[in-house]
Design an enzyme around this catalytic site. Structure first.
Site, PDB file in Angstrom:
ATOM      1  N   TYR A 153     -80.274 -13.675 -35.042  1.00 16.76           N
ATOM      2  CA  TYR A 153     -81.937 -13.782 -33.974  1.00 16.76           C
ATOM      3  C   TYR A 153     -82.291 -14.595 -33.435  1.00 16.76           C
ATOM      4  O   TYR A 153     -82.023 -15.154 -32.186  1.00 16.76           O
ATOM      5  CB  TYR A 153     -82.537 -12.911 -35.364  1.00 16.76           C
ATOM      6  CG  TYR A 153     -83.672 -13.046 -34.066  1.00 16.76           C
ATOM      7  CD1 TYR A 153     -84.163 -11.954 -33.436  1.00 16.76           C
ATOM      8  CD2 TYR A 153     -85.313 -13.983 -34.505  1.00 16.76           C
ATOM      9  CE1 TYR A 153     -85.410 -11.850 -32.715  1.00 16.76           C
ATOM     10  CE2 TYR A 153     -86.539 -13.715 -34.428  1.00 16.76           C
ATOM     11  CZ  TYR A 153     -86.775 -12.989 -33.126  1.00 16.76           C
ATOM     12  OH  TYR A 153     -87.891 -12.800 -32.344  1.00 16.76           O
ATOM     13  N   LYS A 157     -82.770 -16.381 -29.155  1.00 14.35           N
ATOM     14  CA  LYS A 157     -83.853 -16.348 -28.574  1.00 14.35           C
ATOM     15  C   LYS A 157     -83.996 -17.922 -28.279  1.00 14.35           C
ATOM     16  O   LYS A 157     -83.850 -18.030 -27.269  1.00 14.35           O
ATOM     17  CB  LYS A 157     -84.746 -16.492 -30.119  1.00 14.35           C
ATOM     18  CG  LYS A 157     -85.462 -14.384 -30.349  1.00 14.35           C
ATOM     19  CD  LYS A 157     -86.363 -14.259 -29.252  1.00 14.35           C
ATOM     20  CE  LYS A 157     -86.336 -12.363 -29.280  1.00 14.35           C
ATOM     21  NZ  LYS A 157     -87.526 -11.994 -28.560  1.00 14.35           N
TER      22      LYS A 157
END
Ligand SMILES: NC(=O)c1ccc[n+]([C@@H]2O[C@H](COP(=O)([O-])OP(=O)(O)OC[C@H]3O[C@@H](n4cnc5c(N)ncnc54)[C@H](OP(=O)(O)O)[C@@H]3O)[C@@H](O)[C@H]2O)c1
Length: 263
Positions: A153, A157
């Site tokens: 994750y 980002k």
């Protein structure tokens, strides 16, 4: 749809930050096309309509080429130029990388990166041809930190935060703006869906998604390059810029390791 109002596409608008971004659009004079993967997008649309906007929905898996095509074709059928694209759909995934189901890990990459890029490529080309438009990408302050126990994750980002600035620079001589919204931990379904409710960050007090969305929407309308929401997050991201990556990764363990929740 009304022609006196502008038109926006908001992805991941069924809950959380995306729903609040769509509400900001509705309040500030946009009709919206909202998209998410689950049927809940219909009840979100009812909420947004109550604010006076004309709202159309698409239920599509935006981690896939077909899903993004379905959304883009719906916007073409509506036939209005896209004044703003709020590319917000995303998901997280907790636990150590080697313990994750690889298909779930891939879904995070395909949703957060591949689907987002494919949609921006399509809508962004239309905007560049018209020489008008605003793009808001929901990145994260997670992009500043190697995310032990949330590694994929945070990597997605970091990609989006970086991509957003690069695209903005490439469009410098046009009237298409690119803004990166970088929230910190926000009170949404995100951590539950990521399987992180036994972690310190999952159980901590978090920011209000309505405040985060308002800040992001205002930054998009000003045409700012980026916005980190909240003072604590601004401070945290400034510190992250000067800390060694290994120290950041160690700190992240304390927030995201399964069992780190404070009882
Ligand atoms: N919450 C935080 O702490 C935080 C912090 C920084 C950044 N962010 C980012 O903010 C964005 C929104 O997250 P949130 O916190 O508001 O979480 P959320 O409440 O779980 O909302 C996520 C939204 O994305 C949609 N979505 C996820 N996967 C999708 C897919 N494959 N196809 C279509 N739609 C999909 C969901 O729709 P369905 O339910 O239909 O799948 C939902 O509408 C994400 O990009 C996230 O990375 C969140």
């Amino acid at each position: 749809m009304s022609i006196s109002r502008q038109f926006a596409i908001v992805t991941g608008a069924s809950t959380g930050i995306g729903l609040e971004l769509a509400k900001c659009c509705a309040r500030e004079g946009f009709d919206v096309l909202v998209a998410a993967d689950e049927p809940q997008i219909e009840s979100a649309a009812t909420e947004i309509r109550a604010l006076g906007a004309i709202v159309e929905t698409v239920q599509a898996d935006l981690s896939t080429t077909e899903g993004v095509d379905k959304l883009y074709e719906t916007s073409k059928r509506i036939g209005r130029p896209v004044d703003a694209l709020l590319a917000n759909a995303g998901r997280g995934l907790g636990h150590a990388f080697l313990d994750q189901d690889f298909n779930q890990a891939r879904l995070v990459v395909d949703t957060n990166i591949t689907g987002t890029l494919y949609l921006i490529h399509k809508v962004g080309n239309d905007m560049r041809r018209r020489n008008a438009g605003r793009i808001l990408i929901t990145g994260s302050i997670a992009g500043f930190t190697p995310g032990s126990f949330q590694a994929i994750y945070n990597g997605t980002k970091a990609f989006l935060d970086s991509f957003s600035f690069a695209l903005r620079e490439e469009l410098r001589d046009t009237n298409v703006s690119v803004t990166c919204l970088m929230p910190g931990a926000t009170e949404t379904k995100f951590f539950e869906r990521a399987g992180m409710m036994d972690t310190a960050v999952g159980t901590s007090k978090k920011d209000d998604p309505a405040d985060v969305a308002k800040t992001g929407f205002a930054a998009m309308m000003r045409g700012d390059g980026d916005v980190v929401t909240g003072l604590k997050n601004k401070f945290g991201s400034a510190v992250a810029n000067v800390m060694p990556a290994g120290v950041l990764a160690r700190q992240h363990r304390g927030m995201a390791e399964p069992g780190s929740a404070k009882s």
